[in-house]
Every structure is written in C-alpha cells, then in structure tokens.
Write a protein that holds these residues in place. Structure first.
Motif, PDB file in Angstrom:
ATOM      1  N   ILE A  72       0.834  -1.205   0.000  1.00 45.47           N
ATOM      2  CA  ILE A  72       0.000   0.000   0.000  1.00 45.47           C
ATOM      3  C   ILE A  72       0.868   1.253   0.000  1.00 45.47           C
ATOM      4  O   ILE A  72       2.028   1.218   0.382  1.00 45.47           O
ATOM      5  CB  ILE A  72      -0.934   0.031   1.228  1.00 45.47           C
ATOM      6  CG1 ILE A  72      -0.115   0.034   2.529  1.00 45.47           C
ATOM      7  CG2 ILE A  72      -1.919  -1.115   1.188  1.00 45.47           C
ATOM      8  CD1 ILE A  72      -0.880   0.397   3.764  1.00 45.47           C
ATOM      9  N   TYR A  73       0.261   2.332  -0.433  1.00 44.09           N
ATOM     10  CA  TYR A  73       0.902   3.638  -0.403  1.00 44.09           C
ATOM     11  C   TYR A  73       0.159   4.495   0.606  1.00 44.09           C
ATOM     12  O   TYR A  73      -1.058   4.595   0.563  1.00 44.09           O
ATOM     13  CB  TYR A  73       0.848   4.313  -1.782  1.00 44.09           C
ATOM     14  CG  TYR A  73       1.666   3.613  -2.831  1.00 44.09           C
ATOM     15  CD1 TYR A  73       3.011   3.887  -2.962  1.00 44.09           C
ATOM     16  CD2 TYR A  73       1.088   2.673  -3.673  1.00 44.09           C
ATOM     17  CE1 TYR A  73       3.780   3.240  -3.924  1.00 44.09           C
ATOM     18  CE2 TYR A  73       1.839   2.022  -4.634  1.00 44.09           C
ATOM     19  CZ  TYR A  73       3.180   2.309  -4.751  1.00 44.09           C
ATOM     20  OH  TYR A  73       3.934   1.667  -5.704  1.00 44.09           O
ATOM     21  N   ASN A  93      -0.993   5.956  -5.008  1.00 37.99           N
ATOM     22  CA  ASN A  93      -2.092   6.440  -4.188  1.00 37.99           C
ATOM     23  C   ASN A  93      -3.040   5.286  -3.919  1.00 37.99           C
ATOM     24  O   ASN A  93      -3.665   4.777  -4.831  1.00 37.99           O
ATOM     25  CB  ASN A  93      -2.812   7.588  -4.897  1.00 37.99           C
ATOM     26  CG  ASN A  93      -3.830   8.261  -4.007  1.00 37.99           C
ATOM     27  OD1 ASN A  93      -3.814   8.091  -2.793  1.00 37.99           O
ATOM     28  ND2 ASN A  93      -4.731   9.013  -4.610  1.00 37.99           N
ATOM     29  N   SER A  94      -3.133   4.874  -2.667  1.00 35.04           N
ATOM     30  CA  SER A  94      -4.039   3.794  -2.283  1.00 35.04           C
ATOM     31  C   SER A  94      -5.310   4.386  -1.695  1.00 35.04           C
ATOM     32  O   SER A  94      -5.274   5.461  -1.086  1.00 35.04           O
ATOM     33  CB  SER A  94      -3.382   2.900  -1.229  1.00 35.04           C
ATOM     34  OG  SER A  94      -2.253   2.247  -1.756  1.00 35.04           O
ATOM     35  N   GLU A  98      -7.373   0.991   2.293  1.00 34.88           N
ATOM     36  CA  GLU A  98      -6.104   0.284   2.121  1.00 34.88           C
ATOM     37  C   GLU A  98      -4.976   0.987   2.891  1.00 34.88           C
ATOM     38  O   GLU A  98      -4.098   0.339   3.433  1.00 34.88           O
ATOM     39  CB  GLU A  98      -5.742   0.182   0.634  1.00 34.88           C
ATOM     40  CG  GLU A  98      -6.643  -0.761  -0.143  1.00 34.88           C
ATOM     41  CD  GLU A  98      -6.508  -2.207   0.311  1.00 34.88           C
ATOM     42  OE1 GLU A  98      -5.380  -2.739   0.322  1.00 34.88           O
ATOM     43  OE2 GLU A  98      -7.538  -2.812   0.650  1.00 34.88           O
ATOM     44  N   ARG A  99      -5.006   2.314   2.930  1.00 31.93           N
ATOM     45  CA  ARG A  99      -3.979   3.061   3.673  1.00 31.93           C
ATOM     46  C   ARG A  99      -4.035   2.762   5.165  1.00 31.93           C
ATOM     47  O   ARG A  99      -3.073   2.965   5.884  1.00 31.93           O
ATOM     48  CB  ARG A  99      -4.136   4.573   3.457  1.00 31.93           C
ATOM     49  CG  ARG A  99      -3.673   5.046   2.100  1.00 31.93           C
ATOM     50  CD  ARG A  99      -3.505   6.547   2.057  1.00 31.93           C
ATOM     51  NE  ARG A  99      -4.651   7.303   2.502  1.00 31.93           N
ATOM     52  CZ  ARG A  99      -5.515   7.911   1.701  1.00 31.93           C
ATOM     53  NH1 ARG A  99      -5.362   7.856   0.401  1.00 31.93           N
ATOM     54  NH2 ARG A  99      -6.527   8.577   2.196  1.00 31.93           N
TER      55      ARG A  99
END
Length: 179
Positions: A72-73, A93-94, A98-99
């Motif tokens: 993830i980002y 960019n997640s 997800e982040r």
C-alpha cells in the motif's frame, strides 16, 4: 516434536505464561528484585515505528486487518515526494481503507521513506537489521502534535469515543482510557 513447523512453535511461545507476562510491577516483586533480574515481569519497551502507526490507526477503529495482497501507499506530502529521484513517479495512491492497513504492507523505497515511520526510527531497509536503533528527538513529539496523520487520528479517535460513549463526559473519558 512439532515436525519442524514454525507456526506450531510460534503458537507454543505465544501461549506460554512467560510470553504473556504483564509489565505491571508489584510491591513484593519490586522489593525482592527491583532490577527484574529474575524476569518476574515483562520489561517495559519502546514501541517500534510500525507499532506506533498501527496502534494510532487502531484507536480510530479503522485499522484494516486484511492480510496479504499488494503493498500500500500511504498519504505522503508533496514536499516529501519532491525529494525523490523521480518525483512524478515516486509514490502511488491507495484508497483510504487500504492506507489503514498494518504498516508491514507499506511500500518501501530506498529513495523515499514514509515520514511517520522514518520519524520514529523505522528499520534500516538497505541491509540486515539485527538491532534497531532508537532515538528520542523533539521532532517525534512535534510530529505527534502537528502532523496531518496524527491530527486525523485525533479527530477519528474523538469521533469514535463520542459515538461509543454518547454525550456523557464521564463515559467518554472512561472509554478513551479503555481504548
């Protein structure tokens, strides 16, 4: 005895009395062994960078427990991305859900480190890391006070407490301390 299966060994260790010891002291224990040389309690230890981030997200109730899958980002400020060797392609960019996954899933780049993890002494990603060095710096407390990440965490935590404890201030304080 466990047919060399690591999961069985991990389970045995984690279910042991020694592993589950509290770090809370007792008057009798402190009187007999104040330095804890006999290991009658778990020694206090500093949280790692990943544990700090994960526990902060968990306070909001939004920690995503999903295991496995792609990395993830996190939300990295533009100023930090500009320091990368290729700023336009440095970071993805997640989605927010997800982040909010555990820190172990964050993308690691040698040229660009996740700021929260870097501030709190993340492991060296360029080589073996048998020992993690820890520092106590003013930037760590300032990050907790001023960073966008921790300000969003504080708002999420307050909203969770308000939602779970209602309008009663006493119940809100009790719930906040429990969390």
């Amino acid at each position: 005895a466990g047919d060399w299966k690591i999961k069985r060994m991990h389970k045995l260790i984690m279910l042991s009395r020694a592993y589950q010891m509290s770090s809370a002291g007792s008057d009798a224990g402190l009187e007999k062994d104040p330095a804890n040389n006999l290991f009658w309690r778990f020694n206090l230890r500093r949280l790692t960078a990943e544990e700090i981030r994960d526990s902060a997200i968990n306070l909001t109730g939004k920690l995503n427990p999903k295991m496995g899958g792609p990395s993830i980002y996190t939300d990295v400020p533009q100023e930090v991305r500009a320091t990368a060797s290729r700023p336009h392609a440095a970071w993805g960019n997640s989605p927010e859900a997800e982040r909010n996954r555990r820190s172990v899933y964050i993308v690691i780049r040698r040229s660009l480190h996740e700021p929260i993890l870097k501030t709190f002494d993340m492991a060296d990603t360029d080589g073996h890391c048998s020992v993690r060095f820890s520092s106590i710096l003013p930037t760590q407390s300032l990050t907790m006070l001023n960073s966008k990440f921790f300000n969003e965490i504080a708002i999420g935590f307050a909203n969770r407490v308000r939602k779970e404890a209602g309008g009663n201030t006493r119940k809100q304080v009790e719930r906040a301390l429990q969390l």
